[in-house]
Write a protein that holds these residues in place. Structure first.
Motif, PDB file in Angstrom:
ATOM      1  N   ILE A 140     -64.222 -41.217  26.353  1.00 43.69           N
ATOM      2  CA  ILE A 140     -62.993 -41.744  25.771  1.00 43.69           C
ATOM      3  C   ILE A 140     -62.724 -41.099  24.413  1.00 43.69           C
ATOM      4  CG2 ILE A 140     -61.955 -43.828  24.779  1.00 43.69           C
ATOM      5  CD1 ILE A 140     -63.154 -45.388  27.077  1.00 43.69           C
ATOM      6  N   THR A 141     -63.771 -40.870  23.635  1.00 49.07           N
ATOM      7  CA  THR A 141     -63.608 -40.190  22.348  1.00 49.07           C
ATOM      8  C   THR A 141     -63.041 -38.788  22.540  1.00 49.07           C
ATOM      9  OG1 THR A 141     -65.323 -41.434  21.186  1.00 49.07           O
ATOM     10  CG2 THR A 141     -64.871 -39.226  20.387  1.00 49.07           C
ATOM     11  N   ALA A 142     -63.642 -38.034  23.463  1.00 46.94           N
ATOM     12  CA  ALA A 142     -63.151 -36.676  23.726  1.00 46.94           C
ATOM     13  C   ALA A 142     -61.737 -36.697  24.286  1.00 46.94           C
ATOM     14  CB  ALA A 142     -64.088 -35.967  24.701  1.00 46.94           C
ATOM     15  N   SER A 143     -61.449 -37.660  25.158  1.00 49.07           N
ATOM     16  CA  SER A 143     -60.103 -37.775  25.724  1.00 49.07           C
ATOM     17  C   SER A 143     -59.081 -38.090  24.639  1.00 49.07           C
ATOM     18  CB  SER A 143     -60.069 -38.872  26.794  1.00 49.07           C
ATOM     19  OG  SER A 143     -60.910 -38.538  27.882  1.00 49.07           O
ATOM     20  N   GLY A 144     -59.478 -38.944  23.679  1.00 48.97           N
ATOM     21  CA  GLY A 144     -58.585 -39.253  22.576  1.00 48.97           C
ATOM     22  C   GLY A 144     -58.229 -38.018  21.767  1.00 48.97           C
ATOM     23  N   VAL A 145     -59.223 -37.160  21.536  1.00 47.94           N
ATOM     24  CA  VAL A 145     -58.969 -35.910  20.808  1.00 47.94           C
ATOM     25  C   VAL A 145     -58.030 -35.021  21.620  1.00 47.94           C
ATOM     26  CG1 VAL A 145     -60.033 -33.790  19.933  1.00 47.94           C
ATOM     27  CG2 VAL A 145     -61.152 -36.004  19.561  1.00 47.94           C
ATOM     28  N   LEU A 146     -58.288 -34.903  22.926  1.00 49.10           N
ATOM     29  CA  LEU A 146     -57.429 -34.080  23.780  1.00 49.10           C
ATOM     30  C   LEU A 146     -55.995 -34.605  23.805  1.00 49.10           C
ATOM     31  CD1 LEU A 146     -59.544 -33.231  26.973  1.00 49.10           C
ATOM     32  CD2 LEU A 146     -58.830 -31.683  25.151  1.00 49.10           C
ATOM     33  N   ILE A 147     -55.863 -35.925  23.941  1.00 49.68           N
ATOM     34  CA  ILE A 147     -54.524 -36.522  24.015  1.00 49.68           C
ATOM     35  C   ILE A 147     -53.757 -36.279  22.725  1.00 49.68           C
ATOM     36  CG2 ILE A 147     -53.284 -38.714  24.138  1.00 49.68           C
ATOM     37  CD1 ILE A 147     -55.572 -39.705  26.001  1.00 49.68           C
ATOM     38  N   ALA A 148     -54.407 -36.543  21.584  1.00 50.26           N
ATOM     39  CA  ALA A 148     -53.738 -36.353  20.301  1.00 50.26           C
ATOM     40  C   ALA A 148     -53.326 -34.891  20.118  1.00 50.26           C
ATOM     41  CB  ALA A 148     -54.656 -36.799  19.160  1.00 50.26           C
ATOM     42  N   THR A 149     -54.227 -33.973  20.491  1.00 50.56           N
ATOM     43  CA  THR A 149     -53.920 -32.546  20.353  1.00 50.56           C
ATOM     44  C   THR A 149     -52.770 -32.139  21.271  1.00 50.56           C
ATOM     45  OG1 THR A 149     -56.262 -32.124  19.860  1.00 50.56           O
ATOM     46  CG2 THR A 149     -54.901 -30.216  20.409  1.00 50.56           C
ATOM     47  N   SER A 150     -52.752 -32.701  22.481  1.00 48.58           N
ATOM     48  CA  SER A 150     -51.698 -32.344  23.438  1.00 48.58           C
ATOM     49  C   SER A 150     -50.320 -32.776  22.958  1.00 48.58           C
ATOM     50  CB  SER A 150     -51.988 -32.975  24.801  1.00 48.58           C
ATOM     51  OG  SER A 150     -51.754 -34.379  24.783  1.00 48.58           O
ATOM     52  N   GLN A 151     -50.259 -33.768  22.082  1.00 48.18           N
ATOM     53  CA  GLN A 151     -48.967 -34.270  21.609  1.00 48.18           C
ATOM     54  C   GLN A 151     -48.454 -33.547  20.371  1.00 48.18           C
ATOM     55  OE1 GLN A 151     -47.226 -36.575  23.580  1.00 48.18           O
ATOM     56  NE2 GLN A 151     -48.946 -35.829  24.790  1.00 48.18           N
ATOM     57  N   LEU A 152     -49.292 -32.696  19.784  1.00 54.86           N
ATOM     58  CA  LEU A 152     -48.853 -31.962  18.593  1.00 54.86           C
ATOM     59  C   LEU A 152     -47.675 -31.045  18.895  1.00 54.86           C
ATOM     60  CD1 LEU A 152     -52.261 -31.053  16.900  1.00 54.86           C
ATOM     61  CD2 LEU A 152     -50.614 -32.826  16.221  1.00 54.86           C
ATOM     62  N   LYS A 153     -47.586 -30.558  20.136  1.00 47.16           N
ATOM     63  CA  LYS A 153     -46.460 -29.680  20.487  1.00 47.16           C
ATOM     64  C   LYS A 153     -45.129 -30.419  20.371  1.00 47.16           C
ATOM     65  CE  LYS A 153     -46.884 -30.608  25.469  1.00 47.16           C
ATOM     66  NZ  LYS A 153     -47.203 -30.027  26.795  1.00 47.16           N
ATOM     67  N   HIS A 154     -45.125 -31.717  20.671  1.00 48.33           N
ATOM     68  CA  HIS A 154     -43.891 -32.499  20.543  1.00 48.33           C
ATOM     69  C   HIS A 154     -43.590 -32.795  19.079  1.00 48.33           C
ATOM     70  CE1 HIS A 154     -43.663 -33.025  24.846  1.00 48.33           C
ATOM     71  NE2 HIS A 154     -44.877 -33.529  24.887  1.00 48.33           N
ATOM     72  N   ILE A 155     -44.634 -32.963  18.272  1.00 47.38           N
ATOM     73  CA  ILE A 155     -44.435 -33.194  16.846  1.00 47.38           C
ATOM     74  C   ILE A 155     -43.875 -31.933  16.177  1.00 47.38           C
ATOM     75  CG2 ILE A 155     -45.583 -33.721  14.652  1.00 47.38           C
ATOM     76  CD1 ILE A 155     -45.516 -36.120  16.437  1.00 47.38           C
ATOM     77  N   LEU A 156     -44.395 -30.766  16.607  1.00 42.95           N
ATOM     78  CA  LEU A 156     -43.981 -29.498  16.006  1.00 42.95           C
ATOM     79  C   LEU A 156     -42.719 -28.930  16.650  1.00 42.95           C
ATOM     80  CD1 LEU A 156     -47.501 -27.813  15.747  1.00 42.95           C
ATOM     81  CD2 LEU A 156     -46.232 -28.965  13.933  1.00 42.95           C
ATOM     82  N   GLY A 157     -42.402 -29.405  17.856  1.00 40.50           N
ATOM     83  CA  GLY A 157     -41.231 -28.887  18.554  1.00 40.50           C
ATOM     84  C   GLY A 157     -41.441 -27.487  19.107  1.00 40.50           C
ATOM     85  N   VAL A 158     -42.661 -27.228  19.609  1.00 36.33           N
ATOM     86  CA  VAL A 158     -42.971 -25.901  20.159  1.00 36.33           C
ATOM     87  C   VAL A 158     -43.388 -26.043  21.619  1.00 36.33           C
ATOM     88  CG1 VAL A 158     -43.639 -24.967  17.921  1.00 36.33           C
ATOM     89  CG2 VAL A 158     -45.389 -26.020  19.382  1.00 36.33           C
ATOM     90  N   PRO A 159     -43.208 -24.989  22.434  1.00 34.75           N
ATOM     91  CA  PRO A 159     -43.555 -25.053  23.868  1.00 34.75           C
ATOM     92  C   PRO A 159     -45.010 -24.697  24.144  1.00 34.75           C
ATOM     93  CG  PRO A 159     -42.472 -22.974  23.412  1.00 34.75           C
ATOM     94  CD  PRO A 159     -42.499 -23.721  22.109  1.00 34.75           C
ATOM     95  N   ALA A 160     -45.940 -25.337  23.450  1.00 36.79           N
ATOM     96  CA  ALA A 160     -47.359 -25.040  23.649  1.00 36.79           C
ATOM     97  C   ALA A 160     -47.855 -25.713  24.924  1.00 36.79           C
ATOM     98  CB  ALA A 160     -48.166 -25.501  22.444  1.00 36.79           C
ATOM     99  N   GLY A 161     -49.040 -25.286  25.382  1.00 35.52           N
ATOM    100  CA  GLY A 161     -49.609 -25.859  26.599  1.00 35.52           C
ATOM    101  C   GLY A 161     -51.123 -25.820  26.564  1.00 35.52           C
ATOM    102  N   GLY A 162     -51.743 -25.936  27.740  1.00 39.80           N
ATOM    103  CA  GLY A 162     -53.193 -25.904  27.847  1.00 39.80           C
ATOM    104  C   GLY A 162     -53.769 -27.230  28.297  1.00 39.80           C
ATOM    105  N   HIS A 163     -54.960 -27.159  28.905  1.00 39.98           N
ATOM    106  CA  HIS A 163     -55.631 -28.376  29.396  1.00 39.98           C
ATOM    107  C   HIS A 163     -56.911 -28.678  28.642  1.00 39.98           C
ATOM    108  CE1 HIS A 163     -52.856 -28.803  32.741  1.00 39.98           C
ATOM    109  NE2 HIS A 163     -53.043 -27.534  33.047  1.00 39.98           N
ATOM    110  N   THR A 164     -57.461 -27.704  27.935  1.00 39.97           N
ATOM    111  CA  THR A 164     -58.682 -27.923  27.161  1.00 39.97           C
ATOM    112  C   THR A 164     -58.355 -27.808  25.679  1.00 39.97           C
ATOM    113  OG1 THR A 164     -59.339 -25.593  27.088  1.00 39.97           O
ATOM    114  CG2 THR A 164     -59.988 -26.863  29.037  1.00 39.97           C
ATOM    115  N   LEU A 165     -59.284 -28.232  24.834  1.00 38.42           N
ATOM    116  CA  LEU A 165     -59.032 -28.210  23.392  1.00 38.42           C
ATOM    117  C   LEU A 165     -58.814 -26.779  22.905  1.00 38.42           C
ATOM    118  CD1 LEU A 165     -58.871 -29.884  20.799  1.00 38.42           C
ATOM    119  CD2 LEU A 165     -61.338 -29.515  20.508  1.00 38.42           C
ATOM    120  N   VAL A 166     -59.626 -25.853  23.386  1.00 37.71           N
ATOM    121  CA  VAL A 166     -59.498 -24.458  22.958  1.00 37.71           C
ATOM    122  C   VAL A 166     -58.150 -23.894  23.384  1.00 37.71           C
ATOM    123  CG1 VAL A 166     -60.432 -22.132  23.232  1.00 37.71           C
ATOM    124  CG2 VAL A 166     -61.985 -24.075  22.974  1.00 37.71           C
ATOM    125  N   GLU A 167     -57.745 -24.157  24.632  1.00 38.70           N
ATOM    126  CA  GLU A 167     -56.452 -23.650  25.123  1.00 38.70           C
ATOM    127  C   GLU A 167     -55.295 -24.235  24.315  1.00 38.70           C
ATOM    128  OE1 GLU A 167     -56.384 -24.749  29.187  1.00 38.70           O
ATOM    129  OE2 GLU A 167     -57.698 -23.139  29.865  1.00 38.70           O
TER     130      GLU A 167
END
Length: 573
Positions: A140-167
């Motif tokens: 759950i801790t790792a998932s929380g980090v992934l989820i928060a990171t995945s939403q940064l693209k909406h905060i920044l308004g950029v078309p970023a992607g990826g399924h892992t933290l590195v991507e």
């Protein structure tokens, strides 16, 4: 009637339903409904589904859980981790935004519901116990980090992607030059406001004269204020025309009747993800339900919880939703708001149905950055890296399992992480139980008690070896006991008797029985007699159905002290 109420709990709590209970449930429903509207929209966005899917997944599933679930405070619906796992699962079989993607989400809910329902009807809820809490916490801790990171693209308004933290980080880095300023301002302000709401709004409201409870409830409704203000700002200043991404048109109406895609290939592709989602969702849901029930000295039935969650997911599959489970934050709000029975959930569903009918046009200009901020603030409360420090201090094996789960979830994605968690939980259980604690014990002087010779000053005798086995004997540890006894007797020529003290042995399976027979034969060949002491009744019943007791060279003693007084030469002890 008691048997029927087990499968239909309203027959139980409904008998004591009063006007006061109704009032409490209605108040709780209003509060949870206000909280759920922005949260449902946000989690649908996280799952890669249209915003309305979050609302749909929060109506019929809640009603079905209220009918079949046993927790009086658990609030069922979309949650962050399950939404992320849903996106990861169906993203492999369909393209986000397509009809096939939405249909796959329905199929995933159907499979999850069927699996949970089957476990409940077969009373197999104990299976979830094999997923250790440290591993779940790490996932759950790792998932929380992934989820928060995945939403940064909406905060920044950029078309970023990826399924892992590195991507994700690499994709964000590539698009840093494309940051949309207006979107960033909205997202940053919303995130800052929501963090402040969690910590600072309640004290402010109390200083203004509100009661602690009212201040707490208003603070929990903070996301609604963020949604209203940001939506109004986008509409007034025409920010959608300047590149700010918005939710757009959301169908107005009640959840439609839908049919999952039952294509064999799709069912096969989603079966394992559905099982993993079901297990993770059930473990978290039951943990929350048991915690809240304990506060009011109530109880829940884990097997019936499986049926309730299974019914909720089946409902989501046929009403345009996606997999659901019990949510921590909304359940706590439901409990704190005074919910007395699952009827509060049914009233919440009515409130959401009204919102789906009347309020959806009002969220047309809702910026996605605000929904992303809602998700980030919600999931970061789940991130707890202290589990690494705690597990390191307590158990290096648990630490290794937690670290591996976190690392693989961040590095390879949620499916790899949760699969690893399941495997490591089982492997840790087998490893720990395959090497049971076996203590050589002696008599505490002046008593009839026996304790570990390495920890206490005790009496021993060179002709007698007493081993206390501190665990049940089964196929994974039976050979360990054989080898331990063989090594011990090889170094002691004076030994004449070996006593296995079985006070902690709750079961001896057939493999362990064969090992006991082998131990008996080896000791007999070495001129040593094997005895048992303090054998529990159920274990003795099974031993008596075998030939072992007839072939055993020694006796079965009622207590270890009886064995001592019988076997130790006269004059000692």
């Amino acid at each position: 009637m008691p048997s029927l109420s087990r499968y239909f709990p309203p027959l139980d709590w409904g008998r004591s339903y009063t006007r006061d209970t109704l009032t409490s449930d209605l108040v709780a429903a209003v509060i949870v409904t206000i909280m759920l509207i922005p949260q449902s929209l946000a989690y649908a966005l996280l799952a890669g589904l249209p915003a309305q899917a979050g609302i749909y997944a929060s109506i019929v599933p809640i009603v079905l859980y209220a009918l079949f679930g046993t927790s009086r405070a658990l609030a069922v619906g979309p949650v962050a981790v399950v939404s992320l796992m849903t996106a990861a699962a169906i993203g492999q079989v369909a393209e986000a935004g397509s009809m096939g993607y939405a249909a796959a989400a329905l199929t995933l809910a159907l499979l999850s519901g069927a699996f949970l329902m089957a476990l409940g009807l077969l009373r197999l809820g104990f299976i979830a116990n094999f997923l250790s809490h440290p591993v779940i916490a790490g996932f759950i801790t790792a998932s929380g980090v992934l989820i928060a990171t995945s939403q940064l693209k909406h905060i920044l308004g950029v078309p970023a992607g990826g399924h892992t933290l590195v991507e994700m980080l690499a994709s964000l880095a590539v698009h840093l030059g494309d940051v949309h300023l207006a979107t960033l301002v909205i997202g940053a302000l919303a995130t800052g406001f929501l963090f402040w709401v969690r910590k600072g709004l309640k004290p402010l409201l109390q200083r203004m004269g509100l009661s602690p409870r009212m201040a707490d409830l208003l603070a929990k409704a903070g996301p609604v204020a963020a949604v209203a203000v940001s939506t109004l700002a986008v509409w007034l200043f025409g920010l959608d025309g300047r590149g700010v991404a918005i939710v757009g048109a959301v169908p107005q109406g009640l959840p439609p009747l839908t049919m999952p895609d039952l294509t064999p290939d799709l069912l096969g592709s989603l079966l394992v993800p559905a099982i993993l989602i079901s297990i993770i969702g059930f473990v978290e849901s039951v943990s929350v339900a048991q915690t809240l029930a304990a506060k009011k000295r109530q109880r829940i039935d884990p097997d019936q919880e499986l049926i309730g969650l299974g019914a909720a997911n089946l409902g989501a599959a046929f009403t345009g939703g996606y997999p659901v489970t019990g949510g921590f934050s909304r359940s706590v709000v439901n409990f704190d708001a005074g919910a007395e029975t699952p009827a509060a959930g049914a009233f919440t569903a009515i409130g959401l149905a009204i919102a789906a009918l009347a309020l959806t046009p009002l969220i047309f200009f809702l910026p996605k950055a605000v929904l992303a901020a809602t998700i980030i603030v919600a999931v970061l409360s789940l991130v707890d890296f202290s589990i690494l420090r705690k597990s390191w201090a307590y158990s290096k094996a648990d630490f290794a399992a937690v670290l591996a789960t976190i690392g693989l979830t961040l590095g390879l994605g949620v499916e790899a992480g949760v699969s690893t968690g399941v495997i490591l939980s089982l492997a840790l259980h087998l490893y720990k139980t395959s090497r049971p604690h076996v203590a050589e014990v002696g008599l505490v002087p002046g008593t009839q008690h026996f304790r570990n010779i390495l920890r206490h000053e005790v009496e021993t005798d060179p002709t007698l070896l007493t081993l206390r086995v501190d665990q049940s004997l089964y196929f994974a540890n039976a050979r360990f006991l054989e080898d331990l006894i063989q090594d011990r007797i090889a170094e002691d020529c004076a030994l004449r008797h070996v006593v296995l003290m079985c006070s902690a042995v709750n079961e001896i399976d057939f493999s362990a029985l064969e090992s006991l027979e082998a131990i008996n034969e080896r000791l007999k060949a070495a001129g040593i007699t094997l005895h048992l002491s303090e054998v529990k009744g159920p274990v003795m019943d099974r031993l008596q159905r075998s030939h072992f007791l007839d072939e055993m060279s020694g006796e079965v003693f009622l207590s270890q002290y009886d064995a001592w007084t019988t076997l130790v030469p006269t004059g000692k002890g």
